[in-house]
Design a protein around this motif. Structure first.
Motif, mmCIF file in Angstrom:
data_model
loop_
_atom_site.group_PDB
_atom_site.id
_atom_site.type_symbol
_atom_site.label_atom_id
_atom_site.label_comp_id
_atom_site.label_asym_id
_atom_site.label_seq_id
_atom_site.Cartn_x
_atom_site.Cartn_y
_atom_site.Cartn_z
ATOM 1 N N THR A 1 38.832 -22.620 23.151
ATOM 2 C CA THR A 1 39.384 -23.895 23.605
ATOM 3 C C THR A 1 39.463 -24.029 25.120
ATOM 4 O OG1 THR A 1 41.655 -23.051 23.575
ATOM 5 C CG2 THR A 1 40.818 -24.059 21.525
ATOM 6 N N GLN B 1 43.801 -28.924 16.156
ATOM 7 C CA GLN B 1 42.550 -29.265 15.490
ATOM 8 C C GLN B 1 41.632 -30.021 16.450
ATOM 9 O OE1 GLN B 1 43.209 -31.821 12.061
ATOM 10 N NE2 GLN B 1 44.685 -33.060 13.194
ATOM 11 N N ASN C 1 40.234 -27.395 19.009
ATOM 12 C CA ASN C 1 39.281 -26.482 18.375
ATOM 13 C C ASN C 1 37.951 -27.150 18.056
ATOM 14 O OD1 ASN C 1 40.705 -24.000 18.276
ATOM 15 N ND2 ASN C 1 41.988 -24.821 16.650
ATOM 16 N N SER C 2 37.965 -28.449 17.752
ATOM 17 C CA SER C 2 36.737 -29.162 17.365
ATOM 18 C C SER C 2 36.747 -30.579 17.942
ATOM 19 C CB SER C 2 36.634 -29.234 15.844
ATOM 20 O OG SER C 2 36.687 -27.959 15.260
ATOM 21 N N ASP D 1 34.521 -32.564 19.385
ATOM 22 C CA ASP D 1 33.407 -33.452 19.041
ATOM 23 C C ASP D 1 33.543 -34.026 17.635
ATOM 24 O OD1 ASP D 1 32.337 -33.020 21.532
ATOM 25 O OD2 ASP D 1 30.908 -31.500 20.849
ATOM 26 N N GLU D 2 34.089 -33.227 16.732
ATOM 27 C CA GLU D 2 34.274 -33.668 15.345
ATOM 28 C C GLU D 2 35.173 -34.900 15.271
ATOM 29 O OE1 GLU D 2 36.413 -31.935 11.326
ATOM 30 O OE2 GLU D 2 35.410 -30.511 12.667
ATOM 31 N N TYR D 3 36.076 -35.025 16.223
ATOM 32 C CA TYR D 3 37.027 -36.136 16.231
ATOM 33 C C TYR D 3 36.683 -37.201 17.270
ATOM 34 C CZ TYR D 3 39.600 -32.931 13.321
ATOM 35 O OH TYR D 3 39.965 -32.077 12.306
#
Length: 179
Positions: free
Chosen positions: A38, A82, A85-86, A88-90
């Protein structure tokens, strides 16, 4: 005092906030002390986790002493992690650790320059940023955290076990997007 339901928020992962990343932690140099995934300050996030653990211990004691009161712990830390950690996913593609509105530098944060000052550097797409001004999150980040708390697994007990979704007269569920 008559309260029947209380929601108590935990602490955010403050080691991911641009204000703390800019000021750093004593003893942290180069890449030491930063989470390799992160980029957050490990010691500050460990401090947040410790705070949240102690808070939950006290909330459990309060629950035992007040069995007729619902005490809900809101896990801000993991709901926010969350995103870190990710990202781009969001949809957070504007540098997850940089403030959208700030005073320059690697995290676009300067304690002497406030958002709105003449020298402020403002990002083009705040909805793709996590931090608004280095201390507060953006509306988009808060929206995801809200959904994670109230529609997901980041409360103890989970909200759905206590507050079932309201339905319309036709029996269909009202979604958060229609509110």
């Amino acid at each position: 005092m008559g309260a029947q339901t209380l929601v108590v928020p935990g602490n955010f992962p403050i080691g991911c906030f641009p204000s703390y990343l800019t000021t750093g932690v004593s003893g942290v140099s180069n890449n030491e002390g930063y989470d390799p995934i992160t980029g957050c300050l490990t010691k500050l996030n460990e401090f947040s986790e410790y705070h949240n653990k102690m808070l939950q211990t006290k909330l459990n004691q309060i629950r035992e002493l007040n069995p007729n009161v619902v005490v809900i712990y809101a896990d801000y830390y993991n709901a926010a992690m969350q995103i870190y950690n990710s990202p781009d996913e969001y949809g957070f593609t504007n540098g997850v650790l940089k403030a959208c509105c700030g005073g320059g530098g690697p995290y676009n944060y300067n304690a002497s320059i406030r958002c709105g000052d003449a020298s402020t550097i403002l990002c083009d797409e705040p909805d793709k940023s996590v931090s608004w001004d280095g201390v507060h999150l953006t509306e988009a980040a808060y929206k995801l955290i809200f959904k994670s708390l109230f529609q997901g697994q980041y409360t103890t007990p989970e909200f759905y076990s206590l507050c079932p979704r309201p339905s319309t007269s036709k029996g269909t569920v009202i979604s958060s997007s229609s509110i």
